[in-house]
Scaffold this motif. Structure first.
Motif, PDB file in Angstrom:
ATOM      1  N   TRP A 300     -14.613   7.621 -14.113  1.00  0.00           N
ATOM      2  CA  TRP A 300     -14.611   9.138 -13.971  1.00  0.00           C
ATOM      3  C   TRP A 300     -14.799   9.503 -15.686  1.00  0.00           C
ATOM      4  CZ3 TRP A 300     -15.126  12.926 -11.035  1.00  0.00           C
ATOM      5  CH2 TRP A 300     -14.680  14.527 -11.495  1.00  0.00           C
ATOM      6  N   THR A 301     -15.670  10.574 -15.948  1.00  0.00           N
ATOM      7  CA  THR A 301     -15.605  10.766 -17.306  1.00  0.00           C
ATOM      8  C   THR A 301     -15.403  12.444 -17.477  1.00  0.00           C
ATOM      9  OG1 THR A 301     -18.107  11.217 -17.013  1.00  0.00           O
ATOM     10  CG2 THR A 301     -17.497   9.044 -18.068  1.00  0.00           C
ATOM     11  N   GLY A 302     -15.091  12.785 -16.401  1.00  0.00           N
ATOM     12  CA  GLY A 302     -14.590  14.281 -16.376  1.00  0.00           C
ATOM     13  C   GLY A 302     -13.193  14.648 -16.905  1.00  0.00           C
ATOM     14  N   PRO A 303     -13.120  15.671 -16.885  1.00  0.00           N
ATOM     15  CA  PRO A 303     -11.865  16.286 -17.318  1.00  0.00           C
ATOM     16  C   PRO A 303     -10.578  15.697 -16.612  1.00  0.00           C
ATOM     17  CG  PRO A 303     -12.957  18.013 -15.917  1.00  0.00           C
ATOM     18  CD  PRO A 303     -13.777  16.910 -16.073  1.00  0.00           C
ATOM     19  N   GLU A 304      -9.687  15.287 -17.175  1.00  0.00           N
ATOM     20  CA  GLU A 304      -8.582  14.594 -16.562  1.00  0.00           C
ATOM     21  C   GLU A 304      -7.702  15.744 -16.143  1.00  0.00           C
ATOM     22  OE1 GLU A 304      -7.591  11.576 -16.139  1.00  0.00           O
ATOM     23  OE2 GLU A 304      -9.452  10.963 -16.213  1.00  0.00           O
ATOM     24  N   ASP A 305      -7.436  16.609 -17.000  1.00  0.00           N
ATOM     25  CA  ASP A 305      -6.389  17.507 -16.687  1.00  0.00           C
ATOM     26  C   ASP A 305      -6.773  18.359 -16.046  1.00  0.00           C
ATOM     27  OD1 ASP A 305      -7.887  17.450 -18.438  1.00  0.00           O
ATOM     28  OD2 ASP A 305      -7.251  18.594 -19.729  1.00  0.00           O
ATOM     29  N   LEU A 306      -6.272  18.655 -14.941  1.00  0.00           N
ATOM     30  CA  LEU A 306      -6.821  19.566 -14.326  1.00  0.00           C
ATOM     31  C   LEU A 306      -5.444  20.606 -14.068  1.00  0.00           C
ATOM     32  CD1 LEU A 306      -6.869  17.144 -12.082  1.00  0.00           C
ATOM     33  CD2 LEU A 306      -8.747  17.792 -13.150  1.00  0.00           C
ATOM     34  N   PRO A 307      -6.011  21.554 -13.422  1.00  0.00           N
ATOM     35  CA  PRO A 307      -4.843  22.538 -13.346  1.00  0.00           C
ATOM     36  C   PRO A 307      -4.264  22.127 -12.190  1.00  0.00           C
ATOM     37  CG  PRO A 307      -7.116  23.165 -13.109  1.00  0.00           C
ATOM     38  CD  PRO A 307      -7.148  22.059 -13.512  1.00  0.00           C
ATOM     39  N   PHE A 308      -3.122  22.270 -11.964  1.00  0.00           N
ATOM     40  CA  PHE A 308      -2.512  21.890 -10.986  1.00  0.00           C
ATOM     41  C   PHE A 308      -2.239  22.869  -9.954  1.00  0.00           C
ATOM     42  CE2 PHE A 308      -1.604  20.209 -14.262  1.00  0.00           C
ATOM     43  CZ  PHE A 308      -1.588  18.672 -13.876  1.00  0.00           C
ATOM     44  N   PRO A 309      -2.971  22.980  -9.038  1.00  0.00           N
ATOM     45  CA  PRO A 309      -2.994  23.999  -8.219  1.00  0.00           C
ATOM     46  C   PRO A 309      -1.807  24.381  -7.942  1.00  0.00           C
ATOM     47  CG  PRO A 309      -4.165  22.091  -7.376  1.00  0.00           C
ATOM     48  CD  PRO A 309      -3.670  21.928  -8.718  1.00  0.00           C
ATOM     49  N   LYS A 310      -1.031  23.400  -7.437  1.00  0.00           N
ATOM     50  CA  LYS A 310       0.105  23.769  -7.099  1.00  0.00           C
ATOM     51  C   LYS A 310       1.076  24.837  -7.498  1.00  0.00           C
ATOM     52  CE  LYS A 310       1.067  20.166  -6.571  1.00  0.00           C
ATOM     53  NZ  LYS A 310       0.845  19.833  -6.411  1.00  0.00           N
TER      54      LYS A 310
END
Length: 869
Positions: A300-310
């Motif tokens: 994976w080379t995409g963003p790691e931090d994602l917004p957490f949906p929750k």
DNA sequence: CCATCCCGCCAATTA
DNA sequence: TAATTGGCGGGATGG
């Protein structure tokens, strides 16, 4: 102005026109073949038309292009496709994608386009509007979608499954069966999950009956793509081998190999998906050396931090909330954007309805927008886009080539594992970086790159106000913007659909502040009302039925927490024992979560802009939703599906209660689906934009521009999952001073292009011919669109650092500035979505954490070798 | 030989 | 029924 020409056409243009001689060349070249790079080196620039001249330089006659198989690869095709559209399209414009046009322009069979669209759709980068028509969303929703997928992945416990499979493999290798017993246990455990979650999905796929409603179809590419992505998001080293992925995606591995064929087919599909994802730069190929030998895998080379949906229930996230996917149903639902009613019925939107909706929407917009500053998308932007697209196209290609040339692989990130590292402990810290943005950096995902113009917001839940800094170089200095948190969360937009709704509750932090919730709800209500009532029951049968029925079951729900941890531990223990490898666990965020949440609560609920009035009990809300769900769709909202609503209902209460289980169940039920989130943000922008321009644009295009996302998925986030960070942010309403200006960058592409060209030596420097406003930021940032590593090095500085110190004291919130270099941005003119979230409460440490610690990876058994190429 | 994965038949779904 | 979508697997291609 803008509206006039605009958007629509932009697309096609590129096709063949001769832009510039050079550009053509480039295009051709790029198109031509991989060899190009060689050629380029040699020629560097070349003369026109490659073909014509032919340049025999090489002499060979390779005849134009050898059309090697690679020239036709899906990955290359995808690059071309992506080059046509900006990463962050201006919502105001209608970003329609005509399959016919695309197929024609790119010269490929339609079938291939479907492959790409399906994958993009699974990531919410596009959504199907109608028959031959898709709407382009670019990466606007990407971060959120990924966040949702991550949640869904966790929910499904893919991580565990992966471990199990790996272990199993090991065991097999070593000794065949010995441990079976144990394994079985594990399996069972897992199986439960699976069953609950994905299992169903799987089943459906496999079993026709289960599927009852689900069309088998649903399962495929879209769902597969989402699941595949989930695997990356969930596993610690973000590396997934094809084998494992295939096994998981197939119903299970227990099935054993029986179907070799099936396995083979799965692998084929995974390659297809992987090619597309690679083009998006979300993954790259590597090889893992496990016990066995080297196996093909992707990192994976995409963003790691994602917004957490929750958490955020508030905002967008919630929408996200659901990760869900429900497979079939979801799809259906999703597809139906508008409505989705019963199978056939659909309401198909409706023309008449559409009109109504539009009008309604307009009204809403006006209302909403009023406060906000309108964005401008001027005509130019439109025009610019036009060009941009082309440019982008070229740029993309160029970039690609460059990359290739530069063989060097940059760093290997092997260790990017940021996630893992930080992740567990705190997403929060990590997350910050850039949530949204695109990734393109080579490996770095986190680099926060912001578009110059863009403003990032940090969402902090904590402080009422959030200062945001925006560094811009050229344009201006950095600015700080304060935003009320509330505003952020609850999105003002009325548009929010129910999906949102539930989000809020759920996400809202576990505890959620009532106010926030309500507000959001309210909004939803409004929107929803208007729209059509139809949907409710109608949904697709499948959806409805399943959801209904199943939802109740709580199978998974319950255990998740309890079980999962156990499993994890067990597994880990085993692993360690065996290999010593460790699996990283993530600490549960919850603890953190809570803490954070409190602060949040503190925040003032009301929003300035927010429309959300509060109140409404959930119930009310729900009711409404039921009736209406879809309405929004047009507005750009997603359609809703009944099932969701139910789910929501369930979830809501539970969540409020603090019980996770409720919602979860639902999710579980549908595990396999394909998720479709809704974004508010986008909506917001959209609206704003529209305010200014929208009308016109609309006029021009009768169709609805809306973009609605297809559907919202249904699920909400799991309670468990609630992660501390919530970040949602993404676009904020126009509070900020600056954003108002439309300047935006729309597409980075031009910049990029220039950049690229410059590099190539094709052009002197400076801007592209058609300059767009944004040109100001000349720097090429690699844009999301074109990512290139090579092109620019963006160093991910630790953001925190970069920013001013001020942030530190400022409070919990940290700010991050982004180098302006990055141009990109969304067009919306607004703030983009980047959200950073910082942890709200940061303790001093927080900041620190972000950066540096990444390195260690706990265990990794896998060696990853970059391969590329 | 084998990892990739293009091609396109043809079924499922829609219009 | 025609057209659009898209599952699926044969078998070609490059390494």
């Amino acid at each position: 102005m803008g509206p006039l020409t605009t958007p629509t056409k932009g697309l096609e243009a590129p096709s063949s026109e001769p832009w510039t001689p050079t550009s053509n060349l480039k295009m051709l070249i790029s198109a031509a073949s991989p060899e190009i790079r060689n050629r380029e080196k040699e020629q560097a620039v070349d003369s026109g038309e490659s073909e014509n001249s032919q340049e025999p330089e090489q002499g060979e006659e390779v005849e134009k292009l050898q059309i090697s198989r690679k020239d036709k690869s899906l990955g290359l095709l995808c690059y071309k496709f992506l080059a046509r559209y900006p990463n962050y399209p201006n919502p105001a414009v209608n970003n329609k994608i005509s399959l016919d046009d695309v197929a024609t322009e790119l010269n490929v069979e339609r079938r291939r386009i479907y492959d790409i669209m399906n994958v993009l759709e699974s990531l919410n980068m596009v959504s199907r509007l109608a028959k031959n028509c898709y709407t382009w969303h670019g990466r606007v929703k990407l971060a959120q979608t990924l966040g949702e997928l991550k949640q869904a992945g966790k929910k499904n416990r893919y991580e565990q499954l992966m471990h199990q499979i790996r272990q199993r493999n090991l065991e097999r290798e070593e000794r065949e069966f010995d441990l079976e017993g144990e394994e079985k246990e594990n399996e069972e455990m897992s199986s439960f999950d699976t069953d609950g979650d994905s299992g169903q999905a799987e089943l459906s796929g496999t079993d026709p009956k289960a599927a009852s409603a689900n069309s088998r179809k649903d399962k495929s590419l879209r769902v597969m793509s989402q699941k595949f992505v989930m695997l990356f998001l969930v596993s610690s080293p973000p590396v997934v081998s094809l084998e494992i992925a295939a096994k998981i995606l197939i119903g299970e591995d227990h099935v054993v190999d029986q179907d070799k064929n099936k396995f083979k087919t799965k692998i084929r599909r995974l390659y297809d998906i992987a090619n597309v994802l690679s083009s998006l730069e979300l993954i790259k190929k590597v090889h893992v050396t496990e016990d066995k030998g080297r196996k093909p895998a992707f990192k994976w080379t995409g963003p790691e931090d994602l917004p957490f949906p929750k958490d955020p229930g508030t905002s967008a996230t919630s929408s996200a909330t659901q990760p869900l996917e429900s497979r079939s149903s979801v799809d259906n639902c999703a597809k139906n954007l508008f409505s989705s009613p019963g199978t056939k019925r659909g309401f198909t939107r409706h023309h008449s309805l559409v009109k109504l909706v539009k009008s309604i929407q307009n009204d809403r917009r006006k209302i909403n927008s009023a406060p906000s500053s309108p964005i401008k998308m001027t005509g130019d932007s439109a025009n610019s886009e036009f060009y941009t697209n082309k440019m982008a196209h070229l740029a993309a290609i160029c970039k690609k080539q460059l990359d290739k040339q530069s063989t060097g692989r940059h760093i290997r990130p092997n260790n990017e594992v940021t996630d893992a590292l930080n992740g567990s402990p705190s997403h929060s810290s990590e997350s910050m970086s850039a949530s949204n943005h695109q990734p393109h950096g080579p490996s770095g995902m986190h680099i926060p790159v912001l578009p110059a113009g863009a403003i990032s917001y940090l969402s902090t839940k904590c402080s009422p106000i959030i200062p945001v800094l925006i560094p811009q170089h050229q344009a201006g200095g950095s600015y700080a913007v304060y935003v009320h948190p509330t505003s952020l969360r609850p999105q003002p937009t009325s548009l929010a659909v129910r999906s949102m709704t539930f989000e809020s509750p759920g996400s809202a932090n576990a505890k959620n502040s009532p106010a926030a919730m309500t507000s959001s709800n309210q909004t939803n209500h409004q929107s929803s009302h208007d729209k059509e009532p139809t949907s409710p029951s109608t949904l697709k049968r499948a959806c409805g039925e399943k959801s209904l029925v199943e939802s109740p079951s709580k199978l998974q729900r319950i255990e998740p927490k309890s079980i999962s941890p156990k499993l994890c531990e067990i597994l880990q223990a085993r692993l360690k024992a065996r290999r010593g490898a460790s699996v990283s666990h993530r600490p549960s965020p919850r603890a953190l979560h809570l803490e954070f949440s409190k602060p949040c609560e503190n925040q003032p609920p009301s929003l300035p802009t927010s429309t959300a009035p509060l109140e409404h009990s959930v119930e009310t809300f729900l009711e409404k939703e039921d009736k209406v769900h879809t309405s929004d769709s047009e507005a750009g909202l997603t359609p809703v599906r009944p099932p969701q609503s139910q789910a929501q209902k369930l979830s809501v209460p539970f969540q409020d209660m603090g019980l996770p289980s409720g919602p979860i169940h639902t999710e579980t039920l549908i595990p396999a689906g394909y998720l479709i989130p809704i974004h508010q943000q986008s909506i917001v922008n959209f609206r704003d934009a529209q305010c200014s321009a929208g009308e016109i644009s609309k006029a021009s295009t009768p169709t609805y521009n809306v973009y609605h996302t297809p559907t919202a998925g249904s699920r909400h986030p799991l309670p468990q999952e609630v992660t501390p960070t919530r970040l949602p942010l993404h676009r904020i309403p126009p509070m900020s001073p600056f954003p108002s200006h439309g300047h935006r960058i729309h597409s980075p592409s031009p910049a990029i292009l220039n950049f690229t060209l410059q590099n190539l030596g094709l052009i002197p420097s400076t801007t592209t011919p058609n300059s767009t406003p944004e040109s100001s930021s000349t720097l090429p940032s690699p844009h999301p669109g074109l990512p290139h590593q090579s092109m620019i090095f963006v160093k991910p500085l630790s953001p925190a650092r970069a920013l001013q110190p001020a942030s530190m004291h400022g409070q919990p919130v940290t700010l991050i500035s982004i180098p302006q270099a990055l141009v990109t941005t969304p067009k919306g003119g607004q703030p983009l979505q980047q959200s950073f979230f910082h942890t709200p409460v940061s303790f001093p440490t927080v900041t620190n954490t972000t950066a540096p610690k990444n390195f260690y990876i706990p265990q990794r058994k896998l060696d990853v070798s970059p391969e590329d190429n």
